[in-house]
Write a protein that holds these residues in place. Structure first.
Motif, PDB file in Angstrom:
ATOM      1  N   CYS A 196      18.669 105.431 110.125  1.00 46.04           N
ATOM      2  CA  CYS A 196      18.889 104.014 109.835  1.00 46.04           C
ATOM      3  C   CYS A 196      20.391 103.763 109.684  1.00 46.04           C
ATOM      4  O   CYS A 196      21.184 104.684 109.498  1.00 46.04           O
ATOM      5  N   ASP A 197      20.782 102.479 109.751  1.00 40.37           N
ATOM      6  CA  ASP A 197      22.205 102.153 109.718  1.00 40.37           C
ATOM      7  C   ASP A 197      22.775 102.183 108.305  1.00 40.37           C
ATOM      8  O   ASP A 197      23.943 102.535 108.108  1.00 40.37           O
ATOM      9  N   LEU A 198      21.964 101.768 107.324  1.00 36.37           N
ATOM     10  CA  LEU A 198      22.426 101.699 105.934  1.00 36.37           C
ATOM     11  C   LEU A 198      21.350 102.292 105.045  1.00 36.37           C
ATOM     12  O   LEU A 198      20.155 102.198 105.366  1.00 36.37           O
ATOM     13  N   ARG A 199      21.768 102.891 103.929  1.00 38.74           N
ATOM     14  CA  ARG A 199      20.807 103.522 103.015  1.00 38.74           C
ATOM     15  C   ARG A 199      21.068 103.052 101.589  1.00 38.74           C
ATOM     16  O   ARG A 199      22.168 103.242 101.061  1.00 38.74           O
ATOM     17  N   VAL A 200      20.038 102.444 100.988  1.00 34.11           N
ATOM     18  CA  VAL A 200      20.067 102.068  99.579  1.00 34.11           C
ATOM     19  C   VAL A 200      19.026 102.928  98.887  1.00 34.11           C
ATOM     20  O   VAL A 200      17.890 103.020  99.360  1.00 34.11           O
ATOM     21  N   ALA A 201      19.420 103.585  97.784  1.00 38.02           N
ATOM     22  CA  ALA A 201      18.480 104.501  97.129  1.00 38.02           C
ATOM     23  C   ALA A 201      18.230 104.101  95.682  1.00 38.02           C
ATOM     24  O   ALA A 201      19.150 103.636  94.991  1.00 38.02           O
ATOM     25  N   ALA A 243      12.469  91.982 108.890  1.00 34.79           N
ATOM     26  CA  ALA A 243      11.111  92.481 108.621  1.00 34.79           C
ATOM     27  C   ALA A 243      11.201  93.670 107.671  1.00 34.79           C
ATOM     28  O   ALA A 243      12.241  94.325 107.561  1.00 34.79           O
ATOM     29  N   VAL A 244      10.102  93.939 106.993  1.00 33.81           N
ATOM     30  CA  VAL A 244       9.991  95.127 106.145  1.00 33.81           C
ATOM     31  C   VAL A 244       8.895  96.002 106.744  1.00 33.81           C
ATOM     32  O   VAL A 244       7.767  95.551 106.961  1.00 33.81           O
ATOM     33  N   ARG A 260      19.740 103.670 117.896  1.00 31.33           N
ATOM     34  CA  ARG A 260      20.373 102.954 119.016  1.00 31.33           C
ATOM     35  C   ARG A 260      19.907 101.514 119.146  1.00 31.33           C
ATOM     36  O   ARG A 260      20.416 100.762 119.971  1.00 31.33           O
ATOM     37  N   SER A 261      18.917 101.137 118.365  1.00 29.65           N
ATOM     38  CA  SER A 261      18.264  99.837 118.529  1.00 29.65           C
ATOM     39  C   SER A 261      19.219  98.674 118.311  1.00 29.65           C
ATOM     40  O   SER A 261      20.193  98.783 117.549  1.00 29.65           O
ATOM     41  N   ARG A 262      18.932  97.537 118.932  1.00 32.16           N
ATOM     42  CA  ARG A 262      19.672  96.312 118.611  1.00 32.16           C
ATOM     43  C   ARG A 262      19.385  95.882 117.169  1.00 32.16           C
ATOM     44  O   ARG A 262      20.160  95.150 116.555  1.00 32.16           O
ATOM     45  N   LEU A 263      18.246  96.334 116.614  1.00 36.41           N
ATOM     46  CA  LEU A 263      17.881  95.969 115.244  1.00 36.41           C
ATOM     47  C   LEU A 263      18.727  96.773 114.260  1.00 36.41           C
ATOM     48  O   LEU A 263      18.854  97.991 114.403  1.00 36.41           O
ATOM     49  N   VAL A 264      19.295  96.096 113.287  1.00 29.46           N
ATOM     50  CA  VAL A 264      20.027  96.798 112.222  1.00 29.46           C
ATOM     51  C   VAL A 264      19.006  97.253 111.185  1.00 29.46           C
ATOM     52  O   VAL A 264      18.151  96.471 110.759  1.00 29.46           O
ATOM     53  N   SER A 265      19.081  98.524 110.804  1.00 27.31           N
ATOM     54  CA  SER A 265      18.050  99.079 109.920  1.00 27.31           C
ATOM     55  C   SER A 265      18.636  99.476 108.571  1.00 27.31           C
ATOM     56  O   SER A 265      19.754 100.001 108.482  1.00 27.31           O
ATOM     57  N   VAL A 284      15.778  95.254 109.954  1.00 25.85           N
ATOM     58  CA  VAL A 284      14.524  95.855 109.469  1.00 25.85           C
ATOM     59  C   VAL A 284      14.825  96.709 108.242  1.00 25.85           C
ATOM     60  O   VAL A 284      15.733  97.552 108.260  1.00 25.85           O
ATOM     61  N   VAL A 285      14.063  96.476 107.184  1.00 25.85           N
ATOM     62  CA  VAL A 285      14.104  97.352 106.006  1.00 25.85           C
ATOM     63  C   VAL A 285      12.968  98.353 106.171  1.00 25.85           C
ATOM     64  O   VAL A 285      11.827  97.964 106.409  1.00 25.85           O
ATOM     65  N   VAL A 286      13.294  99.649 106.074  1.00 26.73           N
ATOM     66  CA  VAL A 286      12.273 100.695 106.187  1.00 26.73           C
ATOM     67  C   VAL A 286      12.076 101.300 104.797  1.00 26.73           C
ATOM     68  O   VAL A 286      13.054 101.682 104.141  1.00 26.73           O
TER      69      VAL A 286
END
Ligand code: COA
Length: 256
Positions: free
Chosen positions: A115-120, A10-11, A91-96, A47-49
């Motif tokens: 979030c788990d990963l950051r793209v800028a 999801a986004v 801590r979520s099961r969702l990877v962010s 999830v993409v935030v």
């Protein structure tokens, strides 16, 4: 808050562009609720935030709301509310994946760091400017930034309040990829799609092993890793993934 569902991911878009997506109490509540809805959706694993508009990811906690804080206890409650929501994401099961499309300042950088990963985007600017307002980071910045960038860089950012460009943030390990702004969402969505194709149990437990392992000493972390490896190795998806390799075909994971 805008939620857009795709196959497996999801986004989530923080949607207050007129205030550069600053986090007021209503936006924080909406983020919390949207996260609950996504966690309850078994079809979603990633999830993409990101932030609405083309100027900001999130320009921080709402400064008017901080201005209204009348006591230390009220300030502490404000910080704990933000911390609780961001900690839940971590801590979520969702990877962010944070897709940092512009300013990620104060609470915005704190959200991205949860979030788990950051793209800028290459034009993005990040920082912890709270000190310029007479406060300190309160949604995790004093703890997560030194864990990513080391204490020297973290203290530099937090004590000066300076804004830092995406490439410098990348050099210090605060963001994981820098891409041309026009390509940001393509890269983030492609990453989300690839992660959503991974074996769901392994994806969630790999995140947990790294995240929880970092909380304690190496021996405790290795115990956790062995236990979680055991769970993945006993899953049907592990039978399928290894069989598919041996049969020279793509795996068909089912999350069991
Ligand atoms: N809280 C509340 N409102 C904010 C905000 C925040 N953290 N950040 C930006 N806004 C609002 C501005 O007040 C302005 O509203 P207005 O149009 O009603 O006046 C709108 O967003 C646009 O921001 P503006 O400052 O006019 O844009 P700019 O291009 O001149 O500057 C920034 C952009 C990001 C450099 C600047 O907005 C800024 O420094 N924001 C605060 C960053 C911060 O300190 N964050 C940590 C908070 S703890």
């Amino acid at each position: 808050m805008l939620t857009e569902r795709h196959e497996g991911f999801a986004v989530l878009t923080i949607n207050r562009p007129e205030a550069l997506n600053a986090l007021n109490p209503a936006v924080l509540d909406a983020l919390d609720q949207a996260w609950s809805d996504l966690e309850a959706d078994e079809g979603i694993r990633v999830v993409v935030v990101t932030g609405a508009g083309d100027r900001a990811f999130v320009a921080g906690a709402d400064i008017a709301a901080i201005n209204r804080i009348g006591s230390a206890a009220e300030g502490e409650r404000f910080a704990r509310r933000g911390q609780a929501i961001f900690d839940r994401i971590a801590r979520s099961r969702l990877v962010s994946i944070a897709a940092i499309n512009g300013y990620a300042l104060g609470g915005g950088l704190e959200l991205a760091m949860a979030c788990d990963l950051r793209v800028a985007a290459d034009s993005a600017e990040v920082g912890q400017p709270e000190i310029l307002l007479g406060v300190i980071p309160g949604f995790g910045g004093t703890q997560r930034l030194p864990r990513l960038a080391g204490s020297g860089a973290a203290l530099w950012w937090i004590l000066t309040g300076d804004r830092v460009g995406a490439n410098e943030a990348y050099r210090l390990g605060v963001v994981d990829r820098v891409v041309p702004k026009a390509e940001l969402m393509t890269v983030a969505l492609d990453l989300a799609r690839r992660l959503a194709e991974r074996a769901p149990i392994a994806l969630a437990l790999a995140k947990r092993a790294v995240r929880e392992g970092l909380q304690g000493d190496l021996a405790t972390g290795l115990d956790l890793e062995a236990a979680l490896f055991g769970l993945t190795a006993a899953s049907e998806d592990a039978r399928e993934g290894t069989r598919a390799f041996l049969d020279k075909r793509p795996p068909r994971f089912r999350g069991v």
